[in-house]
Scaffold this motif. Structure first.
Motif, PDB file in Angstrom:
ATOM      1  N   MET A   1     -48.623  44.375  28.676  1.00  3.92           N
ATOM      2  CA  MET A   1     -47.350  44.586  27.997  1.00  3.92           C
ATOM      3  C   MET A   1     -47.150  43.495  26.942  1.00  3.92           C
ATOM      4  SD  MET A   1     -43.658  44.953  29.740  1.00  3.92           S
ATOM      5  CE  MET A   1     -42.519  43.725  29.262  1.00  3.92           C
ATOM      6  N   ILE A   2     -46.737  43.895  25.774  1.00  2.00           N
ATOM      7  CA  ILE A   2     -46.481  42.960  24.688  1.00  2.00           C
ATOM      8  C   ILE A   2     -45.008  42.563  24.720  1.00  2.00           C
ATOM      9  CG2 ILE A   2     -46.419  42.662  22.193  1.00  2.00           C
ATOM     10  CD1 ILE A   2     -48.738  44.642  22.046  1.00  2.00           C
ATOM     11  N   ARG A   3     -44.772  41.263  24.752  1.00  2.00           N
ATOM     12  CA  ARG A   3     -43.387  40.762  24.736  1.00  2.00           C
ATOM     13  C   ARG A   3     -42.921  40.640  23.295  1.00  2.00           C
ATOM     14  NH1 ARG A   3     -42.687  35.427  28.280  1.00  2.00           N
ATOM     15  NH2 ARG A   3     -41.701  34.934  26.322  1.00  2.00           N
ATOM     16  N   THR A   4     -41.777  41.206  23.023  1.00  2.00           N
ATOM     17  CA  THR A   4     -41.169  41.059  21.712  1.00  2.00           C
ATOM     18  C   THR A   4     -40.162  39.930  21.787  1.00  2.00           C
ATOM     19  OG1 THR A   4     -41.417  43.426  21.309  1.00  2.00           O
ATOM     20  CG2 THR A   4     -39.873  42.239  19.913  1.00  2.00           C
ATOM     21  N   MET A   5     -40.336  38.951  20.945  1.00  2.00           N
ATOM     22  CA  MET A   5     -39.441  37.793  20.949  1.00  2.00           C
ATOM     23  C   MET A   5     -38.327  37.999  19.923  1.00  2.00           C
ATOM     24  SD  MET A   5     -40.711  35.881  23.284  1.00  2.00           S
ATOM     25  CE  MET A   5     -40.560  34.121  23.218  1.00  2.00           C
ATOM     26  N   THR A   6     -37.138  37.611  20.296  1.00  2.00           N
ATOM     27  CA  THR A   6     -35.969  37.644  19.414  1.00  2.00           C
ATOM     28  C   THR A   6     -35.613  36.206  19.075  1.00  2.00           C
ATOM     29  OG1 THR A   6     -35.168  39.662  20.475  1.00  2.00           O
ATOM     30  CG2 THR A   6     -33.556  38.373  19.235  1.00  2.00           C
ATOM     31  N   ARG A   7     -35.281  35.966  17.834  1.00  2.00           N
ATOM     32  CA  ARG A   7     -34.886  34.631  17.375  1.00  2.00           C
ATOM     33  C   ARG A   7     -33.390  34.481  17.619  1.00  2.00           C
ATOM     34  NH1 ARG A   7     -37.251  30.029  16.614  1.00  2.00           N
ATOM     35  NH2 ARG A   7     -36.832  28.937  14.694  1.00  2.00           N
ATOM     36  N   TRP A   8     -32.971  33.306  18.086  1.00  2.00           N
ATOM     37  CA  TRP A   8     -31.567  33.053  18.409  1.00  2.00           C
ATOM     38  C   TRP A   8     -31.099  31.704  17.876  1.00  2.00           C
ATOM     39  CZ3 TRP A   8     -28.789  36.882  20.175  1.00  2.00           C
ATOM     40  CH2 TRP A   8     -29.406  37.898  20.899  1.00  2.00           C
ATOM     41  N   ALA A   9     -29.863  31.667  17.447  1.00  2.00           N
ATOM     42  CA  ALA A   9     -29.124  30.414  17.245  1.00  2.00           C
ATOM     43  C   ALA A   9     -28.127  30.363  18.391  1.00  2.00           C
ATOM     44  CB  ALA A   9     -28.382  30.417  15.919  1.00  2.00           C
ATOM     45  N   ILE A  10     -28.089  29.228  19.086  1.00  2.00           N
ATOM     46  CA  ILE A  10     -27.181  29.074  20.213  1.00  2.00           C
ATOM     47  C   ILE A  10     -26.347  27.832  19.970  1.00  2.00           C
ATOM     48  CG2 ILE A  10     -26.992  28.792  22.715  1.00  2.00           C
ATOM     49  CD1 ILE A  10     -29.965  30.031  22.633  1.00  2.00           C
ATOM     50  N   PHE A  11     -25.049  27.989  20.117  1.00  2.00           N
ATOM     51  CA  PHE A  11     -24.100  26.905  19.881  1.00  2.00           C
ATOM     52  C   PHE A  11     -23.382  26.601  21.189  1.00  2.00           C
ATOM     53  CE2 PHE A  11     -24.752  29.304  16.009  1.00  2.00           C
ATOM     54  CZ  PHE A  11     -24.997  28.317  15.075  1.00  2.00           C
ATOM     55  N   LEU A  12     -23.460  25.346  21.617  1.00  2.00           N
ATOM     56  CA  LEU A  12     -22.840  24.917  22.868  1.00  2.00           C
ATOM     57  C   LEU A  12     -21.521  24.226  22.587  1.00  2.00           C
ATOM     58  CD1 LEU A  12     -25.997  23.364  24.564  1.00  2.00           C
ATOM     59  CD2 LEU A  12     -25.078  25.682  24.861  1.00  2.00           C
ATOM     60  N   ARG A  13     -20.588  24.407  23.487  1.00  2.00           N
ATOM     61  CA  ARG A  13     -19.269  23.769  23.369  1.00  2.00           C
ATOM     62  C   ARG A  13     -19.228  22.504  24.216  1.00  2.00           C
ATOM     63  NH1 ARG A  13     -13.700  25.144  22.539  1.00  2.00           N
ATOM     64  NH2 ARG A  13     -12.385  23.882  23.895  1.00  2.00           N
ATOM     65  N   GLY A  14     -18.737  21.424  23.614  1.00  2.00           N
ATOM     66  CA  GLY A  14     -18.407  20.213  24.359  1.00  2.00           C
ATOM     67  C   GLY A  14     -19.573  19.441  24.936  1.00  2.00           C
ATOM     68  N   VAL A  15     -20.703  19.405  24.252  1.00  2.00           N
ATOM     69  CA  VAL A  15     -21.804  18.572  24.737  1.00  2.00           C
ATOM     70  C   VAL A  15     -21.886  17.300  23.900  1.00  2.00           C
ATOM     71  CG1 VAL A  15     -23.107  20.534  25.625  1.00  2.00           C
ATOM     72  CG2 VAL A  15     -23.610  19.678  23.349  1.00  2.00           C
ATOM     73  N   ASN A  16     -22.173  16.195  24.592  1.00  2.00           N
ATOM     74  CA  ASN A  16     -22.342  14.890  23.941  1.00  2.00           C
ATOM     75  C   ASN A  16     -21.152  14.510  23.064  1.00  2.00           C
ATOM     76  OD1 ASN A  16     -24.893  14.618  25.139  1.00  2.00           O
ATOM     77  ND2 ASN A  16     -25.844  15.778  23.477  1.00  2.00           N
ATOM     78  N   VAL A  17     -19.957  14.775  23.592  1.00  2.00           N
ATOM     79  CA  VAL A  17     -18.721  14.456  22.866  1.00  2.00           C
ATOM     80  C   VAL A  17     -17.958  13.405  23.663  1.00  2.00           C
ATOM     81  CG1 VAL A  17     -16.534  15.343  21.971  1.00  2.00           C
ATOM     82  CG2 VAL A  17     -18.572  16.783  21.912  1.00  2.00           C
ATOM     83  N   GLY A  18     -17.789  12.241  23.100  1.00  3.86           N
ATOM     84  CA  GLY A  18     -16.990  11.195  23.734  1.00  3.86           C
ATOM     85  C   GLY A  18     -17.440  10.819  25.131  1.00  3.86           C
ATOM     86  N   GLY A  19     -18.735  10.828  25.374  1.00  9.35           N
ATOM     87  CA  GLY A  19     -19.245  10.448  26.688  1.00  9.35           C
ATOM     88  C   GLY A  19     -19.181  11.553  27.725  1.00  9.35           C
ATOM     89  N   HIS A  20     -18.707  12.725  27.346  1.00  9.58           N
ATOM     90  CA  HIS A  20     -18.607  13.858  28.273  1.00  9.58           C
ATOM     91  C   HIS A  20     -19.697  14.873  27.955  1.00  9.58           C
ATOM     92  CE1 HIS A  20     -14.791  12.431  29.811  1.00  9.58           C
ATOM     93  NE2 HIS A  20     -14.405  12.229  28.566  1.00  9.58           N
ATOM     94  N   GLY A  21     -20.094  15.610  28.953  1.00 15.75           N
ATOM     95  CA  GLY A  21     -21.086  16.658  28.756  1.00 15.75           C
ATOM     96  C   GLY A  21     -22.401  16.127  28.217  1.00 15.75           C
TER      97      GLY A  21
END
Length: 184
Positions: A1-21
């Motif tokens: 079976m051939i895997r078809t890859m999809t390209r993604w942009a993923i945006f995370l909320r609240g990581v590495n902000v003010g010592g949190h996350g």
């Protein structure tokens, strides 16, 4: 079976902000590769990710990334996944006045359609040429004097109930370039 890859942009909320996350990007890239992601790249420490995966559902990718971070790093940020063509369309839809710098144009990326009455609800908080614009699965906020001075940020965030993560136009263009898109 051939895997078809999809390209993604993923945006995370609240990581590495003010010592949190706290989320080390090198560790995150390793964890993503372990669940089948390819061509994984991150942009600074902000929680902007570009990757390929055989999952073709944005909601499934978002859930997968949030769950992975919870399992491997002990907290669960909101993740919003967008395919490259949707990010291109989103950036193209922004038609701000030429007097507003890209760093003062903030796009709240959502996990679904924005509330249709949001611009009306936010109008009492708009001052000095500020504007709220509805886009598909996003809200653009034009703040000529910067988001830090705007009275829009807090009520907008409360209205969205943590369903969103915001990036300025400069950041979105950087991710677009990482995806191989054409900055607009």
């Amino acid at each position: 079976m051939i895997r078809t890859m999809t390209r993604w942009a993923i945006f995370l909320r609240g990581v590495n902000v003010g010592g949190h996350g706290k989320l080390p990007m090198a560790d995150l890239r390793r964890s993503l590769r372990a669940i089948g992601a390819g061509n994984v790249a991150t942009n600074i420490q902000s929680g902007n990710i570009v990757m390929d995966h055989d999952e073709d559902s944005a909601s499934a990718i978002s859930e997968m990334v949030s769950g992975l971070i919870e399992k491997d790093f002990g907290f669960r940020p909101t993740a919003v996944a967008i395919p490259p063509e949707a990010l291109d369309t989103l950036i193209s839809a922004l038609k701000p006045p030429a007097t507003i710098e890209p760093k003062n144009i903030h796009v709240y990326l959502l996990d679904g359609a924005p509330p249709p009455d949001l611009p009306t609800k936010m109008s009492p908080y708009c001052a000095q040429g500020e504007e709220v614009l509805l886009l598909p699965n996003a809200i653009a906020v034009f703040t000529p004097n910067g988001i830090g001075r705007s009275k829009l940020a807090a009520p907008l965030d409360r209205s969205l109930k943590n369903r969103a993560t915001a990036r300025n136009l400069n950041s979105l263009r950087k991710v677009q370039a990482m995806l191989g898109g054409k900055p607009k």
